[in-house]
Design a protein around this motif. Structure first.
Motif, PDB file in Angstrom:
ATOM      1  N   ASP A 134       0.978  -1.139  -0.123  1.00 37.78           N
ATOM      2  CA  ASP A 134       0.090  -0.160  -0.067  1.00 37.78           C
ATOM      3  C   ASP A 134       0.930   1.408  -0.012  1.00 37.78           C
ATOM      4  OD1 ASP A 134       0.965   0.417   2.483  1.00 37.78           O
ATOM      5  OD2 ASP A 134      -0.997  -0.143   3.429  1.00 37.78           O
ATOM      6  N   LEU A 140      -0.314  -6.180   1.499  1.00 39.88           N
ATOM      7  CA  LEU A 140      -1.457  -6.659   1.349  1.00 39.88           C
ATOM      8  C   LEU A 140      -1.161  -8.115   0.966  1.00 39.88           C
ATOM      9  CD1 LEU A 140      -3.548  -3.654  -0.051  1.00 39.88           C
ATOM     10  CD2 LEU A 140      -3.337  -4.066   2.212  1.00 39.88           C
ATOM     11  N   VAL A 142      -3.040 -11.701  -0.663  1.00 36.92           N
ATOM     12  CA  VAL A 142      -4.322 -12.406  -0.932  1.00 36.92           C
ATOM     13  C   VAL A 142      -4.108 -13.902  -0.362  1.00 36.92           C
ATOM     14  CG1 VAL A 142      -5.725 -13.300  -2.766  1.00 36.92           C
ATOM     15  CG2 VAL A 142      -4.689 -10.990  -2.839  1.00 36.92           C
ATOM     16  N   VAL A 149      -8.406 -11.126   2.063  1.00 38.07           N
ATOM     17  CA  VAL A 149      -7.197 -10.195   2.019  1.00 38.07           C
ATOM     18  C   VAL A 149      -6.689  -9.948   3.561  1.00 38.07           C
ATOM     19  CG1 VAL A 149      -6.082  -7.980   1.153  1.00 38.07           C
ATOM     20  CG2 VAL A 149      -8.003  -9.362  -0.188  1.00 38.07           C
ATOM     21  N   LYS A 151      -3.521  -7.621   6.005  1.00 39.10           N
ATOM     22  CA  LYS A 151      -2.503  -6.443   5.701  1.00 39.10           C
ATOM     23  C   LYS A 151      -1.692  -6.653   6.903  1.00 39.10           C
ATOM     24  CE  LYS A 151      -2.484  -1.409   5.793  1.00 39.10           C
ATOM     25  NZ  LYS A 151      -3.367  -0.017   5.798  1.00 39.10           N
ATOM     26  N   PRO A 175      -9.608 -15.796  -4.113  1.00 36.48           N
ATOM     27  CA  PRO A 175      -9.018 -14.881  -4.767  1.00 36.48           C
ATOM     28  C   PRO A 175      -7.350 -14.981  -5.202  1.00 36.48           C
ATOM     29  CG  PRO A 175      -9.243 -14.100  -2.526  1.00 36.48           C
ATOM     30  CD  PRO A 175     -10.028 -15.429  -2.596  1.00 36.48           C
ATOM     31  N   ILE A 178      -4.033  -9.318  -6.644  1.00 32.70           N
ATOM     32  CA  ILE A 178      -4.277  -7.700  -5.935  1.00 32.70           C
ATOM     33  C   ILE A 178      -3.313  -6.504  -6.345  1.00 32.70           C
ATOM     34  CG2 ILE A 178      -2.715  -7.922  -4.032  1.00 32.70           C
ATOM     35  CD1 ILE A 178      -5.061  -6.666  -2.192  1.00 32.70           C
ATOM     36  N   THR A 179      -3.781  -5.331  -6.472  1.00 31.32           N
ATOM     37  CA  THR A 179      -3.074  -4.196  -6.856  1.00 31.32           C
ATOM     38  C   THR A 179      -3.457  -3.220  -6.248  1.00 31.32           C
ATOM     39  OG1 THR A 179      -1.991  -2.791  -8.832  1.00 31.32           O
ATOM     40  CG2 THR A 179      -4.445  -3.313  -8.810  1.00 31.32           C
TER      41      THR A 179
END
Length: 184
Positions: A134, A140, A142, A149, A151, A175, A178-179
């Motif tokens: 982030d 983050l 997955v 998700v 953190k 999932p 992620i971006t």
């Protein structure tokens, strides 16, 4: 209203090809570093590593590619890596589905740390796949088979989680990626 995102290759001209068979076998992810460095995560059954290549080296065939890590369960090794990302200091972070952990390595290939354990509790992982920083350089992760998700700080301290299995709002079904954009 959602912000528009373009596809990676859409509208970009061909620049050059990196690697060749036997040199960069089975690439599954890339991360960019300083000074035109490219980190190529390679994975195949019983073999894995990160190749380090400079875009400047792409003009010539060389046997001087640097290899980071190898197959295994020990510090700095990978079994089934999924993604590689770089932080602001160009340390590499790799998610490993089989080992249920995140491994940190310097750009020179020195082991820094590893964190994560298999499970369903806060901070535990079950097949971590996609990872991203982030804007504060928290990671983050997955957590694919926990359908969420999580953190973490860069050293693996659990901060928060979201998501659960399902098909509704805030729910996931295994999932994988992620971006995070420049707005966080």
């Amino acid at each position: 209203m959602a912000r528009p995102y373009g596809l990676l290759r859409a509208g970009f001209p061909y620049l050059k090809t990196l690697g060749m068979r036997r040199v960069t076998n089975f690439p599954i992810d890339v991360a960019l570093g300083a000074d035109k460095r490219v980190y190529i995560l390679e994975r195949s059954e019983g073999a894995t590593q990160i190749r380090v290549w400079s875009l400047d080296d792409a003009e010539r065939l060389t046997d001087e590619l640097i290899g980071i890590g190898n197959f295994g369960r020990d510090d700095g090794q990978f079994t089934w890596p999924v993604q590689v990302i770089t932080d602001g200091e160009e340390n590499l972070f790799v998610s490993d589905e089989a080992l249920h952990r995140i491994t940190a390595i310097t750009a020179q290939g020195e082991f820094v740390s590893k964190w994560g354990e298999h499970g369903q509790g806060d901070g535990q992982l079950d097949h971590p796949s996609g990872i991203a920083f982030d804007v504060e350089e928290n990671i983050l992760v997955v957590d694919a088979l926990n359908h969420r998700v999580q953190k973490f700080t860069k050293d693996g301290k659990f901060l928060m989680k979201w998501g659960r299995q399902g098909v509704g709002d805030g729910e996931f079904n295994m999932p994988c990626g992620i971006t995070v954009d420049e707005l966080g």
